[in-house]
Motif scaffolding. Sequence first.
Motif, mmCIF file in Angstrom:
data_model
loop_
_atom_site.group_PDB
_atom_site.id
_atom_site.type_symbol
_atom_site.label_atom_id
_atom_site.label_comp_id
_atom_site.label_asym_id
_atom_site.label_seq_id
_atom_site.Cartn_x
_atom_site.Cartn_y
_atom_site.Cartn_z
ATOM 1 N N MET A 206 26.035 -4.093 -16.795
ATOM 2 C CA MET A 206 27.144 -4.116 -15.843
ATOM 3 C C MET A 206 26.761 -3.367 -14.572
ATOM 4 S SD MET A 206 29.656 -1.220 -17.561
ATOM 5 C CE MET A 206 29.476 -1.876 -19.216
ATOM 6 N N LYS A 207 27.478 -3.651 -13.515
ATOM 7 C CA LYS A 207 27.292 -2.896 -12.282
ATOM 8 C C LYS A 207 27.768 -1.460 -12.491
ATOM 9 C CE LYS A 207 27.692 -6.461 -8.687
ATOM 10 N NZ LYS A 207 28.522 -6.951 -7.551
ATOM 11 N N VAL A 208 26.970 -0.522 -12.039
ATOM 12 C CA VAL A 208 27.403 0.879 -12.046
ATOM 13 C C VAL A 208 27.282 1.413 -10.624
ATOM 14 C CG1 VAL A 208 26.821 1.297 -14.454
ATOM 15 C CG2 VAL A 208 25.097 1.685 -12.721
ATOM 16 N N ASP A 209 28.275 2.143 -10.219
ATOM 17 C CA ASP A 209 28.368 2.623 -8.844
ATOM 18 C C ASP A 209 28.655 4.118 -8.888
ATOM 19 O OD1 ASP A 209 29.362 3.395 -6.269
ATOM 20 O OD2 ASP A 209 29.877 1.309 -5.832
ATOM 21 N N MET A 210 27.650 4.921 -8.542
ATOM 22 C CA MET A 210 27.814 6.368 -8.644
ATOM 23 C C MET A 210 28.890 6.889 -7.700
ATOM 24 S SD MET A 210 25.777 7.176 -11.056
ATOM 25 C CE MET A 210 26.120 5.558 -11.754
ATOM 26 N N THR A 211 29.003 6.293 -6.544
ATOM 27 C CA THR A 211 30.016 6.743 -5.587
ATOM 28 C C THR A 211 31.408 6.463 -6.108
ATOM 29 O OG1 THR A 211 28.478 6.338 -3.755
ATOM 30 C CG2 THR A 211 30.821 6.530 -3.213
ATOM 31 N N ASP A 212 31.590 5.292 -6.721
ATOM 32 C CA ASP A 212 32.908 4.925 -7.238
ATOM 33 C C ASP A 212 33.246 5.693 -8.509
ATOM 34 O OD1 ASP A 212 35.316 3.183 -7.359
ATOM 35 O OD2 ASP A 212 34.352 2.455 -9.186
ATOM 36 N N LEU A 213 32.306 5.811 -9.440
ATOM 37 C CA LEU A 213 32.573 6.516 -10.699
ATOM 38 C C LEU A 213 32.794 8.000 -10.479
ATOM 39 C CD1 LEU A 213 29.947 4.839 -13.070
ATOM 40 C CD2 LEU A 213 32.418 4.423 -13.005
ATOM 41 N N ASP A 214 32.115 8.559 -9.496
ATOM 42 C CA ASP A 214 32.229 9.979 -9.153
ATOM 43 C C ASP A 214 31.796 10.894 -10.296
ATOM 44 O OD1 ASP A 214 32.694 12.027 -7.338
ATOM 45 O OD2 ASP A 214 34.762 12.336 -8.027
ATOM 46 N N CYS A 215 30.894 10.412 -11.152
ATOM 47 C CA CYS A 215 30.329 11.321 -12.154
ATOM 48 C C CYS A 215 29.308 12.222 -11.465
ATOM 49 C CB CYS A 215 29.689 10.540 -13.303
ATOM 50 S SG CYS A 215 28.445 9.355 -12.797
ATOM 51 N N ASP A 216 28.957 13.312 -12.119
ATOM 52 C CA ASP A 216 28.073 14.299 -11.503
ATOM 53 C C ASP A 216 26.613 14.085 -11.892
ATOM 54 O OD1 ASP A 216 30.183 16.115 -10.251
ATOM 55 O OD2 ASP A 216 30.861 15.954 -12.316
ATOM 56 N N PHE A 217 26.399 13.648 -13.135
ATOM 57 C CA PHE A 217 25.073 13.296 -13.613
ATOM 58 C C PHE A 217 25.183 11.981 -14.378
ATOM 59 C CE2 PHE A 217 25.071 17.995 -13.596
ATOM 60 C CZ PHE A 217 23.983 18.233 -12.768
ATOM 61 N N TYR A 218 24.127 11.169 -14.301
ATOM 62 C CA TYR A 218 24.130 9.881 -15.005
ATOM 63 C C TYR A 218 22.702 9.606 -15.442
ATOM 64 C CZ TYR A 218 25.882 5.137 -16.026
ATOM 65 O OH TYR A 218 26.294 3.993 -16.652
#
Length: 407
Positions: A206-218
Amino acid sequence: MDVKAIREMFPILDQEVNGHPLVYLDSSATSQTPLPVIEALDKYYKEDNSNVHRGVHTLGTRATDQYEGAREKVRKFINAASEKEVIFTRGSTTSINYVAYGYARKILQPGDEIVITPMEHHSNIIPWQQAAKATGATLKYIPLQEDGTIALEDVKATVTEQTKIVAVTHASNVLGTINPIKEIAKIAHDHGAVLLVDGAQAVPHMKVDMTDLDCDFYAFSGHKMCGPTEIGVLYGKQELLEQMEPVEFGGEMIDFVDLYDSTWKELPWKFEAGTPIIAGAIGLGAAIDFLEDVGMDNIFAHDKKLAAYALEKLKSIDGISIYGPEERGALVTFNIEDVHPHDVATVLDMEGIAIRAGHHCAQPLMKWLNVTATARASFYLYNTEEEIDALAKGLLKAKEYFGNVFK
């Protein structure tokens, strides 16, 4: 999505196993590798093999350009704000350990809390157990709903002002549960905690978007998304990575070395000690190109369709228990009554069908399910409904072989 054309890009699928066409249903463990990735690795070793960052000769320059070019591909693929936020590692396990050692042990104190879930892979449990033991912090678990999902009310009830780190999987490697990461991130941040996400089972599908999810680490791994083994990524917000201590020390990650002290390079190289995983990064970049050519939305829709079809087929077989929610990622985990999953996998292998059997590096979840092990069939962009039909037929043979009576 032209699955037939996609399958032609995976030469390993064009073979027989035990006299039957290979049906590969174990992509959650390791996906297969398409020709563009194989060719990128071949080209690097044939034409550009050299160390990076250190030399001014032509091969070194070409290798460096490809290595750092792969970092930019990753940045765009996950929509990170900067290349400084993309750290190449050996895989998800290494990435999580970097945070557990370099960040958690620096900020945690007795009385602080680490919050995780019972559905986590061992690689997102054991580092936090060790961090808690080393710092005196408390490890807490968000309870699971009966179907193996997480209720946001339970997240809110578990995360407190003492919580400093929340660590959850994006998609369960056993249940197929897809967790509401964006909402969990907000709850964590409202309490002053940071969120680490194990994305090993999500990024390939799936698409993952760090800016949208706003998680700190991935964290995620290349070998589950059509890339090579021994390459993974740790994404981290720049301000948090700046606070983290390196876990590995040596060449490449240093700025200045004196007899009794040293200073570190800027991000991202601060965390990439020694000769980097050059070929792996280049292969990961080629895998990202391949996945984007197919289209992540297309892959997600295809995988979701296969999972729903597999659920329907397996539910029609008496004596099969299926674990996890109706809405799930690209896998089905199950057991046949009175048959050990290893025996099921062995019978299927004789039919050319590759599945996974065991505790799937999730023993706490097995305990929650009240089983010792399960069988798992997992799907990806190269799988078909006909292969799921073959799985169902193979399971009927397994039942018959082990003496189960059909109703």
